[in-house]
Scaffold this motif. Structure first.
Motif, mmCIF file in Angstrom:
data_model
loop_
_atom_site.group_PDB
_atom_site.id
_atom_site.type_symbol
_atom_site.label_atom_id
_atom_site.label_comp_id
_atom_site.label_asym_id
_atom_site.label_seq_id
_atom_site.Cartn_x
_atom_site.Cartn_y
_atom_site.Cartn_z
ATOM 1 N N THR A 20 41.105 32.803 44.895
ATOM 2 C CA THR A 20 39.820 33.010 45.369
ATOM 3 C C THR A 20 38.418 33.005 44.655
ATOM 4 O O THR A 20 38.710 33.127 43.437
ATOM 5 N N LEU A 21 37.470 33.349 45.245
ATOM 6 C CA LEU A 21 36.167 33.367 44.519
ATOM 7 C C LEU A 21 35.598 35.055 44.181
ATOM 8 O O LEU A 21 34.427 35.027 43.731
ATOM 9 N N ARG A 22 36.767 35.858 44.116
ATOM 10 C CA ARG A 22 36.378 37.177 43.651
ATOM 11 C C ARG A 22 35.983 37.184 42.617
ATOM 12 O O ARG A 22 34.974 38.155 42.398
ATOM 13 N N THR A 23 36.526 36.535 41.458
ATOM 14 C CA THR A 23 35.915 36.732 40.032
ATOM 15 C C THR A 23 34.494 36.100 40.066
ATOM 16 O O THR A 23 33.779 36.378 38.783
ATOM 17 N N VAL A 24 34.050 35.271 41.081
ATOM 18 C CA VAL A 24 32.882 34.649 40.777
ATOM 19 C C VAL A 24 31.481 35.730 41.338
ATOM 20 O O VAL A 24 30.428 35.364 40.769
ATOM 21 N N LYS A 25 32.059 36.576 41.925
ATOM 22 C CA LYS A 25 31.094 37.184 42.906
ATOM 23 C C LYS A 25 30.451 38.293 41.809
ATOM 24 O O LYS A 25 29.128 38.253 41.960
ATOM 25 N N PRO A 26 30.860 38.872 40.665
ATOM 26 C CA PRO A 26 30.069 39.830 40.015
ATOM 27 C C PRO A 26 28.899 39.021 39.130
ATOM 28 O O PRO A 26 27.929 39.512 38.976
ATOM 29 N N ARG A 27 29.437 37.658 38.838
ATOM 30 C CA ARG A 27 28.097 36.624 38.314
ATOM 31 C C ARG A 27 27.033 36.382 39.034
ATOM 32 O O ARG A 27 26.043 36.414 38.750
ATOM 33 N N LEU A 28 27.459 36.123 40.314
ATOM 34 C CA LEU A 28 26.561 35.826 41.482
ATOM 35 C C LEU A 28 25.615 36.949 41.537
ATOM 36 O O LEU A 28 24.659 36.830 41.713
ATOM 37 N N VAL A 29 26.083 38.107 41.657
ATOM 38 C CA VAL A 29 25.291 39.319 42.139
ATOM 39 C C VAL A 29 24.377 39.495 40.783
ATOM 40 O O VAL A 29 23.272 39.804 40.902
ATOM 41 N N LEU A 76 27.230 30.405 36.629
ATOM 42 C CA LEU A 76 26.596 31.540 37.117
ATOM 43 C C LEU A 76 26.228 32.577 35.892
ATOM 44 O O LEU A 76 25.167 33.307 35.631
ATOM 45 N N ARG A 93 31.862 30.048 37.846
ATOM 46 C CA ARG A 93 31.834 31.208 37.167
ATOM 47 C C ARG A 93 30.996 31.270 35.715
ATOM 48 O O ARG A 93 30.230 31.932 35.490
#
Length: 297
Positions: A159-168, A43, A40
């Protein structure tokens, strides 16, 4: 103030006081949480760096920057924002000690039905609380807590749910940068280099509309210098030559160039004559939004 090394030793002692099953489960959670924080943070830092770089490129593309200090300020500001993000999202979270008590509390926030059994057991075993009451009752609570964490699905819980906004955000910024290079590779490369290295001697986005001759030159003292500029047909502004001693841009003197020819394709030729060179200097040509690099004589 406790040193980082003593924190790690204290954490290791606390883990050694726990039953093997409980310690193993908590260490699995720590490894998972560390990976999530690392991914996180990386990213977020990458997205911030790209977005800051795009902002600097946009400002450079829409503004005539004659004083190089503004280029340094823009690029330095982008660097500071990136470092701030890296410190806040990466360095600080990973530097905090992952003690058994902290991890137990983290698990219980996700599972209120544990009713603080896990954190109570961990605090008692690690010596952060003193046992008050029956040891037989504590043994039952300990067995229940071990069973609770043994059945814990770490990947499912964290999970990696909190990573997704940074990835986007990182992917979107990277896509914009790649699109710029695909659509206009040379202008994008010029802006990218100027944003990344403000000290680079590169003309601005529109400098390609001016062809300067002779550019850099080595002359004998007393020799004349004729500067010729061919302006693109779309550039209808009057060009000026800005002279300065080497490395002293703030001491520039400005001379208007004379129009000598208009070609069939609409391009215009301008000249400026320096009758006699007495010392080394640098010059650049400015015409409207177009600003060339500094040429050394």
């Amino acid at each position: 103030m406790r040193k980082p090394g003593s924190r790690r030793r204290s954490s290791a002692i606390q883990f050694s006081a726990l039953p093997t099953t409980l310690a193993y489960a908590l260490r699995r959670v720590i490894r998972r949480v560390r990976r999530i924080i690392l991914l996180r943070g990386l990213l977020a830092t990458f997205a911030t760096a790209l977005l800051a770089l795009l902002v600097v490129m946009a400002v450079d593309a829409t503004t005539v920057i004659l004083d190089d200090k503004w280029r340094y300020l823009l690029s330095g500001g982008a660097l500071l924002v990136t470092l701030f993000t890296a410190t806040r999202r990466l360095v600080i979270p990973l530097s905090r000690p992952f003690t058994p008590v902290r991890i137990a509390a983290l698990i219980e926030r996700r599972h209120p039905e544990l009713e603080e059994r896990l954190s109570t057991v961990v605090e008692l075993l690690s010596g952060e609380q003193r046992l008050i009451g029956s040891e037989r009752l504590f043994a039952v609570v300990l067995e229940t807590a071990c069973a609770d964490v043994e059945n814990l699905d770490v990947e499912q819980e964290f999970t990696l749910r909190t990573v997704k906004p940074r990835l986007v955000a990182a992917a979107a910024a990277l896509a914009v940068l790649i699109a710029l290079f695909v659509v206009s590779p040379r202008p994008a490369g010029r802006l990218f280099l100027r944003a990344l290295a403000p000290f680079a001697e590169v003309g601005n986005l529109y400098s390609g509309m001016l062809v300067v001759t002779p550019g850099d030159a080595h002359l004998i003292v007393g020799s004349p210098l004729e500067i010729t500029v061919v302006a693109a047909p779309t550039l209808d502004s009057q060009p000026f030559v800005r002279f300065a001693p080497p490395g002293r841009v703030r001491s520039e003197t400005v001379e208007r160039m004379s129009l000598v020819e208009t070609r069939a394709d609409g391009s215009r030729v301008f000249r400026h004559l320096v009758p006699s060179i007495t010392e080394s200097f640098q010059y650049r040509v400015v015409s409207g939004f177009a600003v060339t690099r500094h040429y050394q004589v």
